[in-house]
Design an enzyme around this catalytic site. Structure first.
Site, PDB file in Angstrom:
ATOM      1  N   LYS A 113       0.817  -1.218   0.000  1.00 45.98           N
ATOM      2  CA  LYS A 113       0.000   0.000   0.000  1.00 45.98           C
ATOM      3  C   LYS A 113       0.849   1.266   0.000  1.00 45.98           C
ATOM      4  O   LYS A 113       0.385   2.329  -0.409  1.00 45.98           O
ATOM      5  CB  LYS A 113      -0.987  -0.042   1.157  1.00 45.98           C
ATOM      6  CG  LYS A 113      -2.020  -1.150   0.895  1.00 45.98           C
ATOM      7  CD  LYS A 113      -3.123  -1.229   1.879  1.00 45.98           C
ATOM      8  CE  LYS A 113      -4.168  -2.247   1.442  1.00 45.98           C
ATOM      9  NZ  LYS A 113      -3.641  -3.651   1.383  1.00 45.98           N
TER      10      LYS A 113
HETATM   11  C1  LIG Z   1      -4.269  -4.749   0.704  1.00 45.97           C
HETATM   12  C2  LIG Z   1      -3.425  -5.969   0.540  1.00 45.97           C
HETATM   13  C3  LIG Z   1      -3.733  -6.957  -0.425  1.00 45.97           C
HETATM   14  C4  LIG Z   1      -4.959  -6.885  -1.311  1.00 45.97           C
HETATM   15  O1  LIG Z   1      -4.874  -5.861  -2.248  1.00 45.97           O
HETATM   16  P1  LIG Z   1      -6.185  -5.426  -3.069  1.00 45.97           P
HETATM   17  O2  LIG Z   1      -5.791  -4.246  -3.869  1.00 45.97           O
HETATM   18  O3  LIG Z   1      -7.205  -5.097  -2.017  1.00 45.97           O
HETATM   19  O4  LIG Z   1      -6.575  -6.592  -3.898  1.00 45.97           O
HETATM   20  C5  LIG Z   1      -2.876  -8.036  -0.565  1.00 45.97           C
HETATM   21  N1  LIG Z   1      -1.784  -8.175   0.226  1.00 45.97           N
HETATM   22  C6  LIG Z   1      -1.463  -7.253   1.183  1.00 45.97           C
HETATM   23  C7  LIG Z   1      -0.259  -7.477   2.027  1.00 45.97           C
HETATM   24  C8  LIG Z   1      -2.263  -6.123   1.367  1.00 45.97           C
HETATM   25  O5  LIG Z   1      -1.942  -5.237   2.324  1.00 45.97           O
END
Ligand SMILES: *Cc1c(COP(=O)(O)O)cnc(C)c1O
Length: 494
Positions: A113
Site C-alpha cells: 500500500k
Molecule cells: C491490501 C493488501 C492486499 C490486497 O490488495 P487489493 O488491492 O485489495 O486486492 C494483498 N496483500 C497485502 C499485504 C495487502 O496489504
C-alpha cells in the site's frame, strides 16, 4: 483525459484532480478515465533506461493530464526516493526460473500500500490548489491494521492536509499497534476505539454522513476526505509498477522486448489486479491475469462462474489483508466489460441481495483476460516452505497465496510464459505466521517472532519493523466509539 462515474450514463466529465479530491462519485460509482490510453513497444523500450520515478511520471502524464509533467516528476521523485525505498521502489526477483516476484514492500510500512500511499497525498495536495480549495483536507481512516499505518506515513507533514486514524484497540496485531502508536509527523492523530473494526468503521462512516459535522468542520476551515482504495489516486500509481517490472524483466534478460507474460496478484479488494488489467489494456504484453484468493474465495467463484455472491461464511486467515467479501474495485472491471448502465444494475442487485450474475458474453470477455485460483491455509503455508526450502526465497502469507495460484496455473495449463507475481508484503510484516509455516512452531509472541524468523532464515528484519518497542509512544490513548465525533473536532482545532 477526463473522468466519469462507473454508474453514470450522462456525460458528466471531470478532471483527474477533482476525481482524486472527491474519491467517490456523487452517484456512488467509482471514477474511471474516459478512455484507456495506450503504450507502444517503442515507448516501453524508451522506458528501459529510466528510473522508477521517471517511469511513474511517464505513465501519470497519460492519465493525469491536468497535472504538468514537472509536477508528477517532482512528486514521483520524492515519493519513490532512496530515503523512502532504500532497496528501490519495486525490484524484481527471479524465484524459480518460472515465477518472478515483483517486490512491492520496500517502502516505509513494508506492505504494497506504500506504493500508492506515498504518492497519492502529493497528488491530493496539488488537487487542492488546482480546484481552488482553501480549506484543510481532513483524512479520516478506520483501519484493521495495514492501511492506517501506510496512510499515516503517506500523509504525514503534507501541507493543507491532516490525517486521523481510528483502530480497534484490541483488534490489531502488536506490531501494527506499535507502528501506529509511535507514528511521527505534525499533522497526524491516532486513536484506539474500545470495540471491533466494524465499530471503528461505522463510526467513521457516520461522521462522513453527518451534515452538522460538515458544518462544524467548515467553520474550522476543514472538510473531510478519504484515502481508501477506491480513490483513483490510489489506483493509478499501481499501474506503474507493472510497466516498470516488465522493463526490468527485459533489461535483466528474463524476457525479450514484446514477449508476453502472465501476471498473478494476491487479491482482496480487486484494486491491485485491476491496475494490472489496465496495464494490459494499455498494451503491456500481458496474456493472462491470475487472480489469487485465500479461503474467502468470492472472486475465484465469480471469475469461474460469472456469479458474485457474498452470502457466505467469512473466514479469518493468515493473510488478513485479503479477508474481504466485497471487492469494491471489481465495479471498475464491470464498467469496462459491460458499460455503466449494466454496472449500476449489478451494483443495485449486490446491495439488495448480496449477489449478481453477469451475462455469458460478459463472462467470456472476463475469462479472456482473467483466470482464478485460491489457496487454503495449508496450501499457503506449504508454498512458503517450498519457496524457502527449494529456492531460498522468503515470502509472506499473501504472496504465498499468489505463489500457490501461479504454480497451480502453470501445472494445470502448461503455460510456458513467465509469471510475474505481485509480492505484497515483507515476510516480516507477518512474521508470526511465516515462522509457523517454516518451523511448525507457534509459541512465540509477535515481536519475538521477528527475531526468531531472522535467526532461522539468516535474513534481516527491515528497519521500519525493528526496535519498534523502543520508540516513543506518541498515541497510546483509546476512547469509546461515541466520543469519535468530538475527538475529530478537537483534532481539527488543534
Ligand atoms: C491490501 C493488501 C492486499 C490486497 O490488495 P487489493 O488491492 O485489495 O486486492 C494483498 N496483500 C497485502 C499485504 C495487502 O496489504
Amino acid at each position: 483525459m477526463k473522468y466519469k462515474s462507473t454508474r453514470s450514463t450522462d456525460d458528466v466529465l471531470i478532471d483527474s484532480a477533482v476525481a482524486i479530491k472527491n474519491g467517490l462519485a456523487p452517484d456512488g460509482g467509482l471514477y474511471m478515465p474516459q478512455t484507456v490510453p495506450s503504450i507502444t513497444k517503442e515507448e516501453i523500450e524508451s522506458l528501459l533506461e529510466c528510473s522508477y520515478a521517471e517511469r511513474a511520471a511517464y505513465i501519470f502524464s497519460k492519465y493525469l493530464t491536468d497535472y504538468s509533467i514537472n509536477e508528477v516528476l517532482s512528486d514521483s521523485t520524492e515519493a519513490y526516493s532512496k530515503k523512502r525505498f532504500p532497496k528501490g521502489a519495486a525490484p524484481i526477483h527471479d524465484i524459480d526460473g518460472k515465477v518472478t516476484a515483483l517486490e512491492l514492500w520496500h517502502g516505509p510500512t513494508c506492505a504494497f500500500k506504500d506504493m500508492a500511499l506515498q504518492i497519492m497525498p502529493r497528488l491530493l495536495s496539488r488537487a487542492l490548489v488546482k480546484t481552488g480549495e482553501k480549506r484543510t483536507a481532513l483524512i479520516l481512516v478506520a483501519t484493521s491494521g495495514d492501511t492506517g499505518k501506510a496512510a499515516l506515513e503517506g500523509y504525514r507533514d503534507i501541507p493543507q492536509i491532516k490525517i486521523k486514524v481510528f483502530y480497534p484497540i484490541d483488534g490489531v496485531s502488536r506490531v501494527q499497534k506499535l507502528q501506529m502508536q509511535t507514528q511521527e509527523g505534525n499533522n497526524v492523530d491516532v486513536v484506539g476505539i474500545y470495540g471491533n473494526f466494524d465499530d471503528a468503521q461505522s463510526g467513521v462512516k457516520r461522521i462522513f454522513g453527518d451534515a452538522a459535522m460538515a458544518d462544524a468542520l467548515d467553520k474550522e476551515g476543514a472538510f473531510l476526505s478519504s484515502a481508501n482504495s477506491i480513490n483513483w489516486g490510489r489506483l493509478v500509481p499501481q499501474i506503474v509498477y507493472y510497466v516498470s517490472a516488465y522493463c526490468d524483466m527485459v533489461a535483466s534478460g528474463q524476457i525479450s522486448l514484446g514477449e508476453r507474460i502472465d501476471v498473478c496478484v494476491p487479491t482482496g479488494n480487486f484494486g491491485n489486479i485491476f491496475a494490472a488489467y489496465l496495464a494490459k489494456r494499455m498494451g503491456l504484453p500481458i496474456e493472462k491475469l491470475i487472480c489469487a484468493s485465500n479461503r474467502n474465495n468470492v472472486l475465484t467463484d465469480f471469475i469461474r462462474t460469472g456469479t458474485y455472491d457474498r452470502n457466505r461464511t467469512f473466514h479469518t486467515t493468515s493473510s488478513p489483508s485479503m479477508d474481504i467479501l466485497i471487492s469494491s474495485n471489481l465495479e471498475r472491471l464491470l464498467y469496462l466489460i459491460a458499460g455503466s448502465e449494466k454496472t449500476a444494475l449489478y451494483m443495485e442487485e449486490l446491495a439488495k441481495t448480496g449477489k449478481y450474475t453477469v451475462s455469458q458474453e460478459e463472462l467470456a470477455a472476463i475469462q479472456e483476460s482473467f483466470t482464478a485460483y485460491f489457496a487454503t491455509e495449508e496450501e499457503c503455508f506449504a508454498s512458503i516452505k517450498q519457496a524457502f526450502n527449494e529456492n531460498g526465497y522468503l515470502m509472506d502469507t499473501h504472496t504465498a497465496v499468489g505463489y500457490h495460484a501461479a504454480s497451480a496455473y502453470i501445472k494445470e495449463t502448461g503455460a510456458a510464459r513467465r509469471v510475474l507475481l505481485a509480492s505484497t508484503a515483507s515476510p516480516y510484516k507477518f512474521a508470526y505466521s511465516v515462522l509457523e509455516a517454516l518451523s511448525g512452531k507457534t509459541e512465540k509472541g509477535e515481536l519475538e517472532a521477528l527475531d526468531a524468523l531472522s535467526a532461522l532464515t539468516g535474513t534481516e528484519i527491515p528497519a521500519p519493523l525493528s526496535h519498534l518497542d523502543e520508540k516513543e509512544l506518541r498515541f497510546p490513548s483509546a476512547i469509546e466509539k461515541e466520543e469519535m465525533p468530538k475527538s475529530v473536532i478537537d483534532f481539527v482545532k488543534r
